[in-house]
Design an enzyme around this catalytic site. Sequence first.
Site, PDB file in Angstrom:
ATOM      1  N   ARG A 165      -2.293  -2.114  -3.686  1.00 58.92           N
ATOM      2  CA  ARG A 165      -3.574  -1.456  -3.480  1.00 58.92           C
ATOM      3  C   ARG A 165      -3.610  -0.205  -4.358  1.00 58.92           C
ATOM      4  O   ARG A 165      -2.696   0.616  -4.312  1.00 58.92           O
ATOM      5  CB  ARG A 165      -3.705  -1.040  -2.023  1.00 58.92           C
ATOM      6  CG  ARG A 165      -4.972  -0.287  -1.789  1.00 58.92           C
ATOM      7  CD  ARG A 165      -4.969   0.418  -0.460  1.00 58.92           C
ATOM      8  NE  ARG A 165      -6.235   1.101  -0.295  1.00 58.92           N
ATOM      9  CZ  ARG A 165      -6.416   2.133   0.503  1.00 58.92           C
ATOM     10  NH1 ARG A 165      -5.416   2.594   1.217  1.00 58.92           N
ATOM     11  NH2 ARG A 165      -7.589   2.708   0.591  1.00 58.92           N
ATOM     12  N   ASP A 206      -9.866  10.888  17.065  1.00 59.22           N
ATOM     13  CA  ASP A 206      -9.743   9.507  17.547  1.00 59.22           C
ATOM     14  C   ASP A 206     -10.939   9.146  18.428  1.00 59.22           C
ATOM     15  O   ASP A 206     -11.236   9.845  19.393  1.00 59.22           O
ATOM     16  CB  ASP A 206      -8.434   9.384  18.338  1.00 59.22           C
ATOM     17  CG  ASP A 206      -8.092   7.939  18.620  1.00 59.22           C
ATOM     18  OD1 ASP A 206      -8.897   7.247  19.276  1.00 59.22           O
ATOM     19  OD2 ASP A 206      -7.017   7.500  18.184  1.00 59.22           O
ATOM     20  N   GLU A 255      -7.280  -6.495   4.694  1.00 62.88           N
ATOM     21  CA  GLU A 255      -7.150  -6.093   3.298  1.00 62.88           C
ATOM     22  C   GLU A 255      -5.930  -6.745   2.640  1.00 62.88           C
ATOM     23  O   GLU A 255      -5.961  -7.072   1.450  1.00 62.88           O
ATOM     24  CB  GLU A 255      -7.074  -4.562   3.202  1.00 62.88           C
ATOM     25  CG  GLU A 255      -8.428  -3.940   3.534  1.00 62.88           C
ATOM     26  CD  GLU A 255      -8.381  -2.450   3.795  1.00 62.88           C
ATOM     27  OE1 GLU A 255      -7.977  -2.067   4.905  1.00 62.88           O
ATOM     28  OE2 GLU A 255      -8.749  -1.675   2.905  1.00 62.88           O
ATOM     29  N   ASN A 273     -13.228  -2.673  17.856  1.00 60.53           N
ATOM     30  CA  ASN A 273     -12.759  -2.436  19.231  1.00 60.53           C
ATOM     31  C   ASN A 273     -13.686  -1.651  20.156  1.00 60.53           C
ATOM     32  O   ASN A 273     -13.489  -1.656  21.362  1.00 60.53           O
ATOM     33  CB  ASN A 273     -11.416  -1.690  19.192  1.00 60.53           C
ATOM     34  CG  ASN A 273     -10.340  -2.524  18.547  1.00 60.53           C
ATOM     35  OD1 ASN A 273     -10.012  -3.591  19.044  1.00 60.53           O
ATOM     36  ND2 ASN A 273      -9.804  -2.056  17.437  1.00 60.53           N
ATOM     37  N   GLY A 326     -10.905  -0.330  12.872  1.00 59.01           N
ATOM     38  CA  GLY A 326     -10.497   0.125  14.210  1.00 59.01           C
ATOM     39  C   GLY A 326     -11.628   0.297  15.221  1.00 59.01           C
ATOM     40  O   GLY A 326     -11.607  -0.295  16.303  1.00 59.01           O
ATOM     41  N   ARG A 350     -13.522  13.627   8.374  1.00 59.54           N
ATOM     42  CA  ARG A 350     -14.353  13.991   7.221  1.00 59.54           C
ATOM     43  C   ARG A 350     -15.797  14.215   7.648  1.00 59.54           C
ATOM     44  O   ARG A 350     -16.318  13.492   8.503  1.00 59.54           O
ATOM     45  CB  ARG A 350     -14.308  12.895   6.153  1.00 59.54           C
ATOM     46  CG  ARG A 350     -12.943  12.655   5.555  1.00 59.54           C
ATOM     47  CD  ARG A 350     -13.048  11.761   4.315  1.00 59.54           C
ATOM     48  NE  ARG A 350     -11.743  11.323   3.875  1.00 59.54           N
ATOM     49  CZ  ARG A 350     -11.308  10.053   3.924  1.00 59.54           C
ATOM     50  NH1 ARG A 350     -12.101   9.092   4.365  1.00 59.54           N
ATOM     51  NH2 ARG A 350     -10.096   9.756   3.510  1.00 59.54           N
ATOM     52  N   LYS A 395       3.566   0.849   2.902  1.00 55.41           N
ATOM     53  CA  LYS A 395       3.250  -0.194   3.880  1.00 55.41           C
ATOM     54  C   LYS A 395       3.274  -1.525   3.161  1.00 55.41           C
ATOM     55  O   LYS A 395       2.831  -1.600   2.010  1.00 55.41           O
ATOM     56  CB  LYS A 395       1.811   0.016   4.395  1.00 55.41           C
ATOM     57  CG  LYS A 395       1.732   0.624   5.772  1.00 55.41           C
ATOM     58  CD  LYS A 395       0.342   0.433   6.343  1.00 55.41           C
ATOM     59  CE  LYS A 395      -0.482   1.689   6.255  1.00 55.41           C
ATOM     60  NZ  LYS A 395      -1.825   1.614   6.766  1.00 55.41           N
ATOM     61  N   HIS A 421     -12.977   1.350   0.111  1.00 50.47           N
ATOM     62  CA  HIS A 421     -12.864   0.259   1.089  1.00 50.47           C
ATOM     63  C   HIS A 421     -13.351  -1.069   0.512  1.00 50.47           C
ATOM     64  O   HIS A 421     -13.730  -1.980   1.247  1.00 50.47           O
ATOM     65  CB  HIS A 421     -13.704   0.530   2.368  1.00 50.47           C
ATOM     66  CG  HIS A 421     -13.187   1.619   3.240  1.00 50.47           C
ATOM     67  ND1 HIS A 421     -14.019   2.513   3.895  1.00 50.47           N
ATOM     68  CD2 HIS A 421     -11.928   1.965   3.592  1.00 50.47           C
ATOM     69  CE1 HIS A 421     -13.288   3.350   4.588  1.00 50.47           C
ATOM     70  NE2 HIS A 421     -12.011   3.052   4.434  1.00 50.47           N
ATOM     71  N   ASN A 442       0.861  -1.182   0.000  1.00 47.22           N
ATOM     72  CA  ASN A 442       0.000   0.000   0.000  1.00 47.22           C
ATOM     73  C   ASN A 442       0.898   1.233   0.000  1.00 47.22           C
ATOM     74  O   ASN A 442       1.497   1.568   1.015  1.00 47.22           O
ATOM     75  CB  ASN A 442      -0.891  -0.039   1.249  1.00 47.22           C
ATOM     76  CG  ASN A 442      -1.901   1.099   1.273  1.00 47.22           C
ATOM     77  OD1 ASN A 442      -1.871   1.994   0.426  1.00 47.22           O
ATOM     78  ND2 ASN A 442      -2.788   1.070   2.263  1.00 47.22           N
ATOM     79  N   HIS A 472     -17.735  -0.521   8.033  1.00 50.66           N
ATOM     80  CA  HIS A 472     -16.275  -0.406   8.145  1.00 50.66           C
ATOM     81  C   HIS A 472     -16.023   0.927   8.828  1.00 50.66           C
ATOM     82  O   HIS A 472     -16.117   1.994   8.220  1.00 50.66           O
ATOM     83  CB  HIS A 472     -15.637  -0.447   6.749  1.00 50.66           C
ATOM     84  CG  HIS A 472     -14.148  -0.246   6.765  1.00 50.66           C
ATOM     85  ND1 HIS A 472     -13.238  -1.214   6.401  1.00 50.66           N
ATOM     86  CD2 HIS A 472     -13.394   0.830   7.118  1.00 50.66           C
ATOM     87  CE1 HIS A 472     -12.009  -0.754   6.538  1.00 50.66           C
ATOM     88  NE2 HIS A 472     -12.079   0.500   6.964  1.00 50.66           N
ATOM     89  N   ARG A 523     -11.343   7.009  20.635  1.00 53.46           N
ATOM     90  CA  ARG A 523     -11.064   6.771  22.072  1.00 53.46           C
ATOM     91  C   ARG A 523     -11.139   8.075  22.862  1.00 53.46           C
ATOM     92  O   ARG A 523     -11.694   8.115  23.957  1.00 53.46           O
ATOM     93  CB  ARG A 523      -9.689   6.126  22.248  1.00 53.46           C
ATOM     94  CG  ARG A 523      -9.681   4.675  21.823  1.00 53.46           C
ATOM     95  CD  ARG A 523      -8.310   4.133  21.664  1.00 53.46           C
ATOM     96  NE  ARG A 523      -7.716   4.619  20.422  1.00 53.46           N
ATOM     97  CZ  ARG A 523      -6.699   4.026  19.803  1.00 53.46           C
ATOM     98  NH1 ARG A 523      -6.155   2.943  20.319  1.00 53.46           N
ATOM     99  NH2 ARG A 523      -6.225   4.499  18.681  1.00 53.46           N
TER     100      ARG A 523
HETATM  101  P1  ADP Z   1      -7.743   3.790   9.275  1.00 56.71           P
HETATM  102  O1  ADP Z   1      -7.231   2.456   8.759  1.00 56.71           O
HETATM  103  O2  ADP Z   1      -8.957   4.294   8.575  1.00 56.71           O
HETATM  104  O3  ADP Z   1      -6.696   4.834   9.485  1.00 56.71           O
HETATM  105  P2  ADP Z   1      -8.352   2.284  11.706  1.00 56.71           P
HETATM  106  O4  ADP Z   1      -9.160   1.185  11.115  1.00 56.71           O
HETATM  107  O5  ADP Z   1      -7.026   1.953  12.270  1.00 56.71           O
HETATM  108  O6  ADP Z   1      -8.281   3.534  10.740  1.00 56.71           O
HETATM  109  O7  ADP Z   1      -9.239   2.948  12.872  1.00 56.71           O
HETATM  110  C1  ADP Z   1      -8.873   4.066  13.599  1.00 56.71           C
HETATM  111  C2  ADP Z   1      -9.958   4.327  14.645  1.00 56.71           C
HETATM  112  O8  ADP Z   1     -10.159   3.133  15.376  1.00 56.71           O
HETATM  113  C3  ADP Z   1      -9.625   5.414  15.646  1.00 56.71           C
HETATM  114  O9  ADP Z   1     -10.761   6.246  15.843  1.00 56.71           O
HETATM  115  C4  ADP Z   1      -9.309   4.654  16.916  1.00 56.71           C
HETATM  116  O10 ADP Z   1      -9.775   5.323  18.037  1.00 56.71           O
HETATM  117  C5  ADP Z   1     -10.061   3.371  16.740  1.00 56.71           C
HETATM  118  N1  ADP Z   1      -9.296   2.274  17.347  1.00 56.71           N
HETATM  119  C6  ADP Z   1      -8.264   1.672  16.839  1.00 56.71           C
HETATM  120  N2  ADP Z   1      -7.776   0.708  17.677  1.00 56.71           N
HETATM  121  C7  ADP Z   1      -8.542   0.739  18.741  1.00 56.71           C
HETATM  122  C8  ADP Z   1      -8.557   0.023  19.959  1.00 56.71           C
HETATM  123  N3  ADP Z   1      -7.664  -0.930  20.228  1.00 56.71           N
HETATM  124  N4  ADP Z   1      -9.519   0.335  20.828  1.00 56.71           N
HETATM  125  C9  ADP Z   1     -10.415   1.274  20.556  1.00 56.71           C
HETATM  126  N5  ADP Z   1     -10.447   1.987  19.403  1.00 56.71           N
HETATM  127  C10 ADP Z   1      -9.526   1.732  18.519  1.00 56.71           C
END
Ligand code: ADP
Length: 390
Positions: free
Chosen positions: A88, A278, A378, A330, A326, A236, A14, A177, A7, A203, A280
């Site tokens: 990709r 983020d 992916e 999670n 993500g 976004r 990556k 995606h 990628n 997703h 979190r």
């Molecule tokens: P992208 O590939 O689009 O950059 P990701 O699929 O890695 O993004 O997702 C990023 C999002 O997922 C962030 O908002 C992050 O807070 C959340 N995230 C990623 N890992 C964790 C985790 N272990 N616990 C909670 N949230 C997570």
Amino acid sequence: MKIMAVNAGSSSLKFQLLEMPSEDVIASGLVERIGYYNAVFTLKMNGEKVSITQEILNHKEAVHLVTKGLIDHKIISSLDDIVGVGHRVVQGGEIFKNSAVINDKVIEQIKSLSDLAPLHNPANITGIEAFRKDLPDVPQIAVFDTTFHQTMTEDAFLYAAPYEWYQQYGVRKYGFHGTSHQFVSERAAVLLDNKKAKIIICHLGNGASLCAVDSGKSVDTSMGLTPLEGIPMGTRSGNIDPTVLMLISDKENKSYAEVLDDLNKRSGFLGVSGISNDSRDILREMENGNHRARLAHEIQVKRIADYIGSYYVYMGGLDAIIFTAGIGENESRVREAILNAVKVLGIEIDQEENQKRGERMITTKNSKVKAFIIPTNEEVMIAREVMRLK
Ligand code: ADP
């Protein structure tokens, strides 16, 4: 048999090296800050991680460093061990209804789509050209983010704008995606033991999109001409009245490109909360009583529920909702909020399962519509495409 999944971004590269057909990851890594004197190359293998900082001026140097790193660490004995490379590519337009074996013509075609993906396709090409130089005899395959959605019909992919815009400039919904949606939907069909299942995939990562899949085919998706359309994401805005562009451009004396940049990079969770992109941070601050953090979360949940309702009606039913990426994999609180928002479909959450991680069903046996967590992959999907076409 070793396959590389790549990628390439404008300043990053990556990769994952996979053993096929077992799909085990042998090594993975990342080159960041390509074009700078302090670029960083990180290589992970056998639970070990090595990182070096040095000048890496272009993708060609980056690829060379990666292949040399793999040989030096005895992950491969020579470049001949790599039997295929999958790349990709973000935008395949209407040209690529399938992954493609890369040759000069395919490269020209990918370049010709750069108007539709100016940030991504040129960067993807840089990666492809660098690998072709280092591994000239190895088949290289382009795997597009858009291909999976090429099964959408006109009613789903056309905008109700002047039809000539579509004919002359390719203005339509493409969706993104696709590699993730395809991987997850194939797995969902296995878990449901039903190839004809109607499913909606959420997703939810920093970028986020939904996809309606009927009998293994994408019938609608939330992203559009670019990844800006659809649900609100980390930075976004998702759908917005285009008149906002003119209004903010006038009020803040910005060009349209600058306002678009605000909608791409300073909106979504970040823009609404003023705190972070983020999830979190958003959820933590929401629980601390921050109103704007709560709004950022609630607006996203509402928009996701809107799409789920619309896809349920469009497909004429629904077997399962799948969470991935993500946030989807999670964040149990986000999954719970979304499932509660569409409870009317007959969804009963299994609270205990929803607290766990990894692939599982998170609704009860009695739930009319099921919900699952299915971790996306992916790279494996890209490697499978290389195996199929090389
Ligand atoms: P992208 O590939 O689009 O950059 P990701 O699929 O890695 O993004 O997702 C990023 C999002 O997922 C962030 O908002 C992050 O807070 C959340 N995230 C990623 N890992 C964790 C985790 N272990 N616990 C909670 N949230 C997570």
